[in-house]
Design a protein around this motif. Sequence first.
Motif, PDB file in Angstrom:
ATOM      1  N   VAL A  26       0.836  -1.204   0.000  1.00 54.42           N
ATOM      2  CA  VAL A  26       0.000   0.000   0.000  1.00 54.42           C
ATOM      3  C   VAL A  26       0.871   1.254   0.000  1.00 54.42           C
ATOM      4  O   VAL A  26       0.607   2.223  -0.729  1.00 54.42           O
ATOM      5  CB  VAL A  26      -0.939  -0.008   1.223  1.00 54.42           C
ATOM      6  CG1 VAL A  26      -1.637   1.340   1.384  1.00 54.42           C
ATOM      7  CG2 VAL A  26      -1.975  -1.119   1.092  1.00 54.42           C
ATOM      8  N   THR A  27       1.929   1.245   0.814  1.00 56.23           N
ATOM      9  CA  THR A  27       2.818   2.400   0.886  1.00 56.23           C
ATOM     10  C   THR A  27       3.537   2.640  -0.431  1.00 56.23           C
ATOM     11  O   THR A  27       3.651   3.784  -0.894  1.00 56.23           O
ATOM     12  CB  THR A  27       3.837   2.204   2.020  1.00 56.23           C
ATOM     13  OG1 THR A  27       3.139   1.977   3.255  1.00 56.23           O
ATOM     14  CG2 THR A  27       4.734   3.420   2.163  1.00 56.23           C
ATOM     15  N   ALA A  28       4.018   1.562  -1.053  1.00 60.78           N
ATOM     16  CA  ALA A  28       4.715   1.713  -2.331  1.00 60.78           C
ATOM     17  C   ALA A  28       3.784   2.235  -3.415  1.00 60.78           C
ATOM     18  O   ALA A  28       4.178   3.079  -4.234  1.00 60.78           O
ATOM     19  CB  ALA A  28       5.319   0.376  -2.760  1.00 60.78           C
ATOM     20  N   PHE A  29       2.543   1.757  -3.411  1.00 65.62           N
ATOM     21  CA  PHE A  29       1.584   2.280  -4.385  1.00 65.62           C
ATOM     22  C   PHE A  29       1.292   3.746  -4.088  1.00 65.62           C
ATOM     23  O   PHE A  29       1.024   4.541  -5.005  1.00 65.62           O
ATOM     24  CB  PHE A  29       0.286   1.473  -4.370  1.00 65.62           C
ATOM     25  CG  PHE A  29      -0.142   1.037  -5.741  1.00 65.62           C
ATOM     26  CD1 PHE A  29      -0.154   1.933  -6.815  1.00 65.62           C
ATOM     27  CD2 PHE A  29      -0.527  -0.270  -5.972  1.00 65.62           C
ATOM     28  CE1 PHE A  29      -0.538   1.516  -8.078  1.00 65.62           C
ATOM     29  CE2 PHE A  29      -0.913  -0.693  -7.237  1.00 65.62           C
ATOM     30  CZ  PHE A  29      -0.921   0.206  -8.294  1.00 65.62           C
ATOM     31  N   GLY A  30       1.355   4.109  -2.822  1.00 68.94           N
ATOM     32  CA  GLY A  30       1.200   5.516  -2.465  1.00 68.94           C
ATOM     33  C   GLY A  30       2.309   6.370  -3.033  1.00 68.94           C
ATOM     34  O   GLY A  30       2.092   7.515  -3.441  1.00 68.94           O
ATOM     35  N   VAL A  31       3.536   5.834  -3.078  1.00 70.89           N
ATOM     36  CA  VAL A  31       4.659   6.567  -3.675  1.00 70.89           C
ATOM     37  C   VAL A  31       4.434   6.760  -5.174  1.00 70.89           C
ATOM     38  O   VAL A  31       4.698   7.837  -5.726  1.00 70.89           O
ATOM     39  CB  VAL A  31       5.983   5.827  -3.407  1.00 70.89           C
ATOM     40  CG1 VAL A  31       7.128   6.469  -4.182  1.00 70.89           C
ATOM     41  CG2 VAL A  31       6.295   5.817  -1.909  1.00 70.89           C
TER      42      VAL A  31
END
Length: 418
Positions: A25-30
């Motif tokens: 989720v965090t990487a997709f946020g980036v």
Amino acid sequence: MADEIEWGPADRPAGVNRLSPLRFVTAFGVVSMLADIVYEGARSITGPYLATLGASAALVGFVTGAGEAVALVFRLVTGPLSDRTGRHWALSIAGYALTVVSVPLMALATWLWPAAGLVVAERFGKAVRTPARDSMLAQAASAGIGRGKAFAVHEALDQSGALLGPLLVAGMIVLSGFRLAFAVLAIPGALALLTLAWLRRAAPRPAAYETGHHDAGTAVRADGRLPGRFWLYAAFTATSMAGFATFGVLSFHLQARHVLPDGLIPVTYAAAMGAAALAALASGHLYDRIGLRGLVIALPLAAAVPLLSFSTHAGPVWAGAIVWGAAMGIHESTLRAAVADMVPAARRGTGYGAFTAVYGLAWLAGSTLIGVLYGRSVTAVVVFTLATQAVALMLFVPLAFGGSARRRPRGQPSSSSR
């Protein structure tokens, strides 16, 4: 079975997920943060830029509203397409690519209609990618994160890009005007595609996150239709959005009435996006604790926007930008999370597509009408906005305080989805 549902034969990557659900989720946020630098940077100056090419307030409202409608209505096609084919990654990559290519090309647009076409093309990229991306985020969120938290984390990172993009654009405008401001956005666009390619290799099968976790969503109706509660929720959101001006109209006002210098207009948008990120985190936490009832704050925020943002004084305008951003942050994060709790897991793409199409059409009609009313009087805009939010509140009450809206444990489906 999950593998067969998730991937079509042409885009089935090998390997297993190397990222935890939260890191995914965090990487997709980036990825979204980098893409937001591109398109939110552009959106912060779309109104003034179209005005320099001869557009009126009504035309700016129509073009920006049409762009939002395209971004939302076409999900009626791309949502079911993602469900049927399972090509979540392919659709996500294609959508991001279309967006990050369209925006820098605006630097070459010297006539009004080509520029307007690129505005709409950029939004079409969002229509292509979003149902597939949100389906993958919902899969990761099912692994004990909590949907409110997962979508809030993604939205907060997303909005940090929406904060940085307008600031970058503001600096470029000060240096050399609108054209360089659009051209420089090609750099974060390229970085977004590179990061997305890495993420696809690091987590090729997001459906695997859902394996072993009880998250069936609502029961599938025998006739295959989406639940009635979902459609009531869509009607509530659409009514609220009908009275919510696009930032294109707000920024047109700032430029046409000379409320702020051109270089400061994108900075107000940056302030709005900072508020959106904070509001997303707060509303996501609240949603995981008390469900839909925590979302009622979006209505008075939307009602306050025209009272502040159409002022001819700088102070209220800055306050209006923050209020507009806070309302937008709730709409684009927690309202998405609630959809996943109202539709069957196998039909999430369809649910997201239908939901956003309904309020996209409402936003198109509302933003166009707001542009027309603005040409007559700000008072007319205020009255229209207050009326829409009052009707939305009447639709919200049975949703939030009905028997299916009771509190649910973190990370579990809402009671409406059991």
